[in-house]
Write a protein that holds these residues in place. Structure first.
Motif, PDB file in Angstrom:
ATOM      1  N   UNK A 203      17.028  -4.504  -3.841  1.00 41.37           N
ATOM      2  CA  UNK A 203      15.714  -4.064  -3.393  1.00 41.37           C
ATOM      3  C   UNK A 203      14.971  -5.192  -2.704  1.00 41.37           C
ATOM      4  N   UNK A 204      13.650  -5.167  -2.807  1.00 39.23           N
ATOM      5  CA  UNK A 204      12.814  -6.071  -2.028  1.00 39.23           C
ATOM      6  C   UNK A 204      11.839  -6.857  -2.893  1.00 39.23           C
ATOM      7  N   UNK A 205      11.599  -8.082  -2.456  1.00 39.18           N
ATOM      8  CA  UNK A 205      10.466  -8.867  -2.931  1.00 39.18           C
ATOM      9  C   UNK A 205       9.431  -8.831  -1.804  1.00 39.18           C
ATOM     10  N   UNK A 206       8.357  -8.094  -2.009  1.00 42.86           N
ATOM     11  CA  UNK A 206       7.341  -7.939  -0.966  1.00 42.86           C
ATOM     12  C   UNK A 206       6.503  -9.198  -0.845  1.00 42.86           C
ATOM     13  N   UNK A 207       6.446  -9.744   0.367  1.00 40.40           N
ATOM     14  CA  UNK A 207       5.632 -10.934   0.649  1.00 40.40           C
ATOM     15  C   UNK A 207       4.909 -10.710   1.966  1.00 40.40           C
ATOM     16  N   UNK A 208       3.583 -10.495   1.917  1.00 42.63           N
ATOM     17  CA  UNK A 208       2.845 -10.154   3.144  1.00 42.63           C
ATOM     18  C   UNK A 208       2.739 -11.293   4.142  1.00 42.63           C
ATOM     19  N   UNK A 209       2.860 -12.533   3.689  1.00 41.33           N
ATOM     20  CA  UNK A 209       2.618 -13.672   4.581  1.00 41.33           C
ATOM     21  C   UNK A 209       3.627 -13.766   5.711  1.00 41.33           C
ATOM     22  N   UNK A 210       4.837 -13.255   5.496  1.00 38.01           N
ATOM     23  CA  UNK A 210       5.871 -13.329   6.524  1.00 38.01           C
ATOM     24  C   UNK A 210       5.795 -12.163   7.503  1.00 38.01           C
ATOM     25  N   UNK A 211       4.961 -11.185   7.192  1.00 40.88           N
ATOM     26  CA  UNK A 211       4.803 -10.011   8.037  1.00 40.88           C
ATOM     27  C   UNK A 211       3.586 -10.140   8.938  1.00 40.88           C
ATOM     28  N   UNK A 212       2.496 -10.697   8.399  1.00 47.07           N
ATOM     29  CA  UNK A 212       1.218 -10.666   9.103  1.00 47.07           C
ATOM     30  C   UNK A 212       1.277 -11.382  10.447  1.00 47.07           C
ATOM     31  N   UNK A 213       1.979 -12.523  10.503  1.00 43.19           N
ATOM     32  CA  UNK A 213       2.001 -13.269  11.758  1.00 43.19           C
ATOM     33  C   UNK A 213       2.927 -12.626  12.789  1.00 43.19           C
ATOM     34  N   UNK A 214       3.807 -11.732  12.340  1.00 46.48           N
ATOM     35  CA  UNK A 214       4.667 -11.005  13.278  1.00 46.48           C
ATOM     36  C   UNK A 214       3.960  -9.788  13.882  1.00 46.48           C
ATOM     37  N   UNK A 215       2.759  -9.504  13.398  1.00 44.95           N
ATOM     38  CA  UNK A 215       2.018  -8.344  13.893  1.00 44.95           C
ATOM     39  C   UNK A 215       2.247  -7.091  13.079  1.00 44.95           C
ATOM     40  N   UNK A 216       2.960  -7.219  11.958  1.00 40.31           N
ATOM     41  CA  UNK A 216       3.227  -6.091  11.075  1.00 40.31           C
ATOM     42  C   UNK A 216       2.100  -5.995  10.049  1.00 40.31           C
ATOM     43  N   UNK A 217       1.621  -4.786   9.816  1.00 39.20           N
ATOM     44  CA  UNK A 217       0.570  -4.588   8.810  1.00 39.20           C
ATOM     45  C   UNK A 217       1.242  -4.516   7.433  1.00 39.20           C
ATOM     46  N   UNK A 218       1.002  -5.516   6.581  1.00 34.79           N
ATOM     47  CA  UNK A 218       1.718  -5.574   5.310  1.00 34.79           C
ATOM     48  C   UNK A 218       1.573  -4.340   4.435  1.00 34.79           C
ATOM     49  N   UNK A 219       0.385  -3.735   4.400  1.00 32.72           N
ATOM     50  CA  UNK A 219       0.209  -2.588   3.498  1.00 32.72           C
ATOM     51  C   UNK A 219       0.977  -1.367   3.985  1.00 32.72           C
ATOM     52  N   UNK A 220       1.200  -1.258   5.297  1.00 32.19           N
ATOM     53  CA  UNK A 220       2.015  -0.152   5.819  1.00 32.19           C
ATOM     54  C   UNK A 220       3.481  -0.368   5.448  1.00 32.19           C
ATOM     55  N   UNK A 221       3.952  -1.596   5.631  1.00 31.12           N
ATOM     56  CA  UNK A 221       5.314  -1.947   5.216  1.00 31.12           C
ATOM     57  C   UNK A 221       5.495  -1.638   3.731  1.00 31.12           C
ATOM     58  N   UNK A 222       4.551  -2.069   2.901  1.00 30.55           N
ATOM     59  CA  UNK A 222       4.634  -1.861   1.463  1.00 30.55           C
ATOM     60  C   UNK A 222       4.669  -0.378   1.123  1.00 30.55           C
ATOM     61  N   UNK A 223       3.814   0.394   1.742  1.00 24.82           N
ATOM     62  CA  UNK A 223       3.761   1.829   1.475  1.00 24.82           C
ATOM     63  C   UNK A 223       5.084   2.504   1.800  1.00 24.82           C
ATOM     64  N   UNK A 224       5.694   2.121   2.919  1.00 18.90           N
ATOM     65  CA  UNK A 224       6.906   2.801   3.366  1.00 18.90           C
ATOM     66  C   UNK A 224       8.141   2.403   2.565  1.00 18.90           C
ATOM     67  N   UNK A 225       8.141   1.178   2.011  1.00 21.67           N
ATOM     68  CA  UNK A 225       9.318   0.703   1.278  1.00 21.67           C
ATOM     69  C   UNK A 225       9.063   0.540  -0.219  1.00 21.67           C
ATOM     70  N   UNK A 226       7.974   1.102  -0.720  1.00 20.31           N
ATOM     71  CA  UNK A 226       7.565   0.865  -2.105  1.00 20.31           C
ATOM     72  C   UNK A 226       8.641   1.267  -3.102  1.00 20.31           C
ATOM     73  N   UNK A 227       9.440   2.271  -2.771  1.00 17.68           N
ATOM     74  CA  UNK A 227      10.464   2.742  -3.709  1.00 17.68           C
ATOM     75  C   UNK A 227      11.541   1.692  -3.954  1.00 17.68           C
ATOM     76  N   UNK A 228      11.604   0.662  -3.089  1.00 19.10           N
ATOM     77  CA  UNK A 228      12.593  -0.407  -3.268  1.00 19.10           C
ATOM     78  C   UNK A 228      11.940  -1.761  -3.540  1.00 19.10           C
ATOM     79  N   UNK A 229      10.643  -1.772  -3.776  1.00 24.84           N
ATOM     80  CA  UNK A 229       9.945  -3.026  -4.070  1.00 24.84           C
ATOM     81  C   UNK A 229      10.042  -3.304  -5.568  1.00 24.84           C
TER      82      UNK A 229
END
Length: 329
Positions: A203-229
């Protein structure tokens, strides 16, 4: 009840474990995500030596700290990367400049990590997979679809025997989506999860810091992959593009103010942690919120204490009532 606030010890692994525990407690943490390197935890010893495990548990108990996760990032990196002189920094000296031996060592160490986690009482091992195709990120010289597919399939081949041991021991492996890994953004995460669709232990270890600078909204990523977080890092980053700086960093080290982005202590960057907490509440995530403290512009003990307080403040429980239920006679 609020979620447990833990500190990932990877950036503190120069400290002796007893001192690490003492400082973490003083800074306000409930537990540790223990790094499997430096002075904190030796995976092979924790997998095979009961007295060593007991010493770790006794030290945690001494300071009233819990451990629900181990961190094995630098070991996992050595599994999936191709030959790279920089990996010498992560392995015992006898393996330096020996790519095949580095990989064999890393595969065995990751298996030990699963067993060590079981012995310590942790539920998750966080970490990296490495990537044989990160060097192909910018598709010039031209990168074919087949080359990308082969890279993902190689990760599956390398990690399958490791995940077998995780499954045998009832431990989850949580990949931190991160530049340099096989999954570094939204769509590469989607792809690797499809590749490992039959592996519940991956599964995943969710870390928003590596997403935000790429232009990805961390909470959207988290919502979509939450079943594997399976685990959550609390970490911040600030984007500071000024017309000269770029997102690729210009080969400047972290902390250099000429960079277009930098990691920041919690609350000093651009991550919207309230939106993250709301997603975690929606899906009833009850695991730890683990601070990975990285800020080259701030003294770390000051930052570590401030970060613990920040997480406790931002973490709120969901409502157990509808606010408009009382609007009736």
């Amino acid at each position: 009840m609020r979620r447990m606030v833990t500190l990932f010890t990877g950036q503190w692994a120069d400290l002796e474990f007893d001192i690490m525990c003492q400082k973490a407690k003083q800074m306000g943490y409930d537990g540790l995500e223990i790094a499997c390197w430096g002075n904190h935890l030796n995976p092979s010893k924790a997998a095979t030596d009961e007295s060593y495990v007991q010493s770790i548990l006794d030290t945690l108990k001494k300071y009233d700290l819990k451990c629900e996760a181990l961190g094995a990032h630098i070991i996992g990196q050595c599994v999936g990367d191709g030959p790279d002189v920089r990996l010498n920094n992560f392995v015992p000296k006898e393996y330096w400049n020996k790519p095949e031996e580095i990989r064999n060592w890393a595969v065995q160490e990751m298996k030990y990590c699963a067993i060590a986690a079981k012995h310590i009482g942790a539920k998750v091992v966080t970490g990296f997979t490495g990537s044989p195709i990160w060097k192909y990120l910018y598709s010039f010289p031209q990168t074919t679809d087949a080359m990308v597919e082969e890279g993902f399939d190689e990760i599956v081949r390398l990690w399958t025997p490791i995940l077998d041991v995780f499954k045998e021991n009832g431990i989850k492996f949580a990949l931190e989506v991160h530049p340099g890994e096989i999954a570094f953004d939204y769509y590469t995460t989607e792809k690797i999860l499809q590749k490992f669709a039959d592996r519940e232990e991956f599964g995943l270890n969710f870390d928003p810091s590596h997403l935000i600078w790429q232009g990805i909204k961390p909470h959207i990523f988290l919502n979509d992959f939450i079943h594997k977080v399976y685990h959550v890092h609390m970490k911040d980053a600030a984007v500071t593009l000024d017309g000269k700086s770029g997102l690729l960093g210009s080969h400047f080290d972290f902390g250099d103010l000429r960079r277009g982005w930098n990691f920041r202590s919690l609350g000093h960057g651009d991550v919207n942690f309230e939106e993250i907490i709301r997603v975690l509440n929606r899906y009833n995530y009850q695991g730890p919120l683990s601070v990975e403290w990285e800020d080259s512009g701030m003294e770390r003990e000051y930052g570590g204490a401030e970060a613990a307080a920040f997480v406790k403040k931002v973490d709120f429980a969901p409502s157990n009532v509808k606010f408009d239920d009382a609007l009736k006679s």
